[in-house]
Scaffold this active site. Structure first.
Site, PDB file in Angstrom:
ATOM      1  N   GLU A 141       0.845  -1.192   0.000  1.00  2.00           N
ATOM      2  CA  GLU A 141       0.000   0.000   0.000  1.00  2.00           C
ATOM      3  C   GLU A 141       0.883   1.246   0.000  1.00  2.00           C
ATOM      4  O   GLU A 141       1.842   1.347   0.777  1.00  2.00           O
ATOM      5  CB  GLU A 141      -0.916   0.001   1.216  1.00  2.00           C
ATOM      6  CG  GLU A 141      -1.580   1.320   1.571  1.00  2.00           C
ATOM      7  CD  GLU A 141      -2.404   1.915   0.426  1.00  2.00           C
ATOM      8  OE1 GLU A 141      -2.496   3.161   0.363  1.00  2.00           O
ATOM      9  OE2 GLU A 141      -2.922   1.148  -0.415  1.00  2.00           O
ATOM     10  N   ARG A 167     -17.683   3.847   4.149  1.00  2.00           N
ATOM     11  CA  ARG A 167     -16.536   3.250   3.463  1.00  2.00           C
ATOM     12  C   ARG A 167     -15.440   2.843   4.448  1.00  2.00           C
ATOM     13  O   ARG A 167     -14.828   1.774   4.312  1.00  2.00           O
ATOM     14  CB  ARG A 167     -15.973   4.236   2.432  1.00  2.00           C
ATOM     15  CG  ARG A 167     -14.757   3.744   1.686  1.00  2.00           C
ATOM     16  CD  ARG A 167     -14.325   4.722   0.622  1.00  2.00           C
ATOM     17  NE  ARG A 167     -15.243   4.735  -0.488  1.00  2.00           N
ATOM     18  CZ  ARG A 167     -15.164   3.926  -1.546  1.00  2.00           C
ATOM     19  NH1 ARG A 167     -14.191   3.039  -1.613  1.00  2.00           N
ATOM     20  NH2 ARG A 167     -16.036   4.014  -2.522  1.00  2.00           N
ATOM     21  N   TYR A 203     -28.555   8.543   2.149  1.00  2.00           N
ATOM     22  CA  TYR A 203     -28.911   7.283   2.809  1.00  2.00           C
ATOM     23  C   TYR A 203     -28.177   7.175   4.144  1.00  2.00           C
ATOM     24  O   TYR A 203     -27.153   7.836   4.360  1.00  2.00           O
ATOM     25  CB  TYR A 203     -28.600   6.079   1.916  1.00  2.00           C
ATOM     26  CG  TYR A 203     -27.198   5.981   1.370  1.00  2.00           C
ATOM     27  CD1 TYR A 203     -26.147   5.444   2.112  1.00  2.00           C
ATOM     28  CD2 TYR A 203     -26.914   6.404   0.074  1.00  2.00           C
ATOM     29  CE1 TYR A 203     -24.879   5.329   1.594  1.00  2.00           C
ATOM     30  CE2 TYR A 203     -25.653   6.297  -0.462  1.00  2.00           C
ATOM     31  CZ  TYR A 203     -24.626   5.759   0.298  1.00  2.00           C
ATOM     32  OH  TYR A 203     -23.351   5.646  -0.215  1.00  2.00           O
ATOM     33  N   ASP A 251     -11.372  -0.937  -9.526  1.00  2.00           N
ATOM     34  CA  ASP A 251     -11.251   0.283 -10.327  1.00  2.00           C
ATOM     35  C   ASP A 251     -10.034   0.274 -11.249  1.00  2.00           C
ATOM     36  O   ASP A 251     -10.020   0.969 -12.264  1.00  2.00           O
ATOM     37  CB  ASP A 251     -11.178   1.509  -9.414  1.00  2.00           C
ATOM     38  CG  ASP A 251     -12.532   1.900  -8.851  1.00  2.00           C
ATOM     39  OD1 ASP A 251     -13.553   1.371  -9.338  1.00  2.00           O
ATOM     40  OD2 ASP A 251     -12.576   2.733  -7.932  1.00  2.00           O
TER      41      ASP A 251
END
Length: 402
Positions: A32, A106, A215, A301
């Site tokens: 990462e 998220r 939401y 993605d």
């Protein structure tokens, strides 16, 4: 001997890929770029197709502890404020598809995936290591870090996002393209809002050249809001994420109904911050070769960035990871064939979701007669239009052979 799978990227797609690879019996080394695992404050919708995959990894309890279960999905007019259509969710979604429709922060999804991955012994997480290039030779794939460090593995999964440098090297297709749409995002405590501005549903407000989605997340304690308007993107797309000017947002919503403007003003009034992202995507996938070549696979993605108008970006990454697990478990096949199988079984479904997401964006933002036709169709057919059995029932795009 266990195969060693290298994963570039520590976002949701990378962590999901790591879970899939370890469940397939591989050693995992994940790299990462950031120096800590973290996700920005935004919401994610998880359809039943995605929830079933997370349940298969034993994450149902973790999901229940942090997610919200919306009562319904509704469409409203951004101009008049009136309801256009409503699709019951909650227990109705479970009855139809065998799993709930969930909404989640998220950061909460990222954390539960990270915790699940850390429970596996054969995982090595490496932070602060940006991977800049790849090379494949003699059955080995080699990653080169920004510091010059070389790492070898039996396979590489590139899950480093929409601006993946490794994808660009592998496919040579250049950077993603701006969509001409800008997303304003905010997260606010529901208890801070007046009662009439709180929600237990997913609501999409549809207007000319714009739409708004709201939401609940985190057990309903927070509300996620996204306002997407059409407008030019800045030159530095990859790093352009900053505090948005609330006045610009309010100007973009001029002419919308009072209920929607009250909602946006309410976020500002309680001190919540709006942030701004330009949206980028790529054309729908055209072949399996755009998801895997040799010993390198693309996921999420990095493989198929899509517009958010079907709420399936994270979902498709998780579906990718589940299919990656099935492919890597085919231990009688050479690694290149396993990754080829993965790509064959995923590219058509991802391409369909990409195309439908783009189509939904045109419908959401329609003007003139097209908008009137959209509203009339929603009023007449309602839930029949909003329900998506082809998507929520699972992956129906499996290839039958290599």
């Amino acid at each position: 001997m266990k195969k060693q799978v290298l994963i570039a990227g520590g976002g949701i797609g990378g962590l999901a890929a790591g879970i899939g690879a370890t469940c397939a019996g591989c050693d995992v080394r994940l790299f990462e770029r950031a120096r800590e695992f973290r996700e920005v404050g935004a919401g994610i919708q998880l359809g039943p197709n995605v929830v079933r995959g997370l349940q298969a990894w034993g994450l149902q309890g973790s999901l229940q502890s942090v997610a919200a279960v919306p009562e319904a999905l509704q469409a409203r007019s951004a101009l008049g404020g009136h309801a256009l259509a409503r699709l019951p969710l909650g227990s109705a979604a479970v009855q139809r598809y065998g799993a709930a429709y969930l909404t989640i922060h998220r950061a909460d999804l990222h954390q539960l995936l990270l915790e699940a991955l850390r429970r596996h012994a054969d995982v090595h997480l490496n932070l602060g290591q940006a991977m800049e290039s790849l090379r494949e030779s003699d059955g080995v794939v080699t990653l080169r870090g920004a510091d010059g460090k070389l790492v070898e593995g039996d396979a590489l999964v590139c899950a480093d996002g929409v601006h993946s440098r490794l994808r660009t090297q592998l496919l040579g297709d250049g950077p993603p393209r701006p969509t001409g749409h800008l997303a304003y995002r905010a997260m606010v405590r529901q208890a801070d809002l007046p009662q009439q501005l709180r929600t237990s549903e997913v609501t999409a407000w549809l207007g000319p050249r714009l739409h708004v989605v709201q939401y609940p997340v985190r057990r309903g304690e927070l509300q996620n809001l996204v306002v997407i308007v059409q407008g030019p993107a800045p030159a530095d797309m990859e790093r352009w994420d900053h505090a948005a000017n609330a006045a610009d947002l309010e100007s973009a919503l001029a002419g919308t109904c009072s209920a929607l403007q009250d909602l946006v003003h309410g976020v500002t009034d309680v001190g919540a911050e709006w942030r701004l992202w330009p949206l980028a995507d790529r054309p729908p996938l055209r072949s399996a070769g755009e998801m895997a070549r040799g010993l390198v696979a693309l996921l999420g993605d990095a493989a198929h960035p899509m517009r958010p108008y079907l709420a399936q970006g994270a979902g498709m990454a998780i579906e990718d990871a589940a299919e990656l697990q099935r492919a890597l478990s085919m231990h009688d096949l050479e690694m290149e064939l396993r990754l080829r199988r993965y790509a064959l079984n995923r590219w058509q479904r991802n391409a369909r979701v990409q195309a439908r997401s783009r189509r939904n964006g045109r419908i959401f933002h329609a003007t003139g007669p097209v908008r009137w036709g959209r509203d009339t169709a929603l009023k007449l057919l309602g839930a029949r239009i909003m329900d998506l059995p082809w998507l929520y029932q699972g992956d129906g795009s499996r290839a039958s052979s290599l």
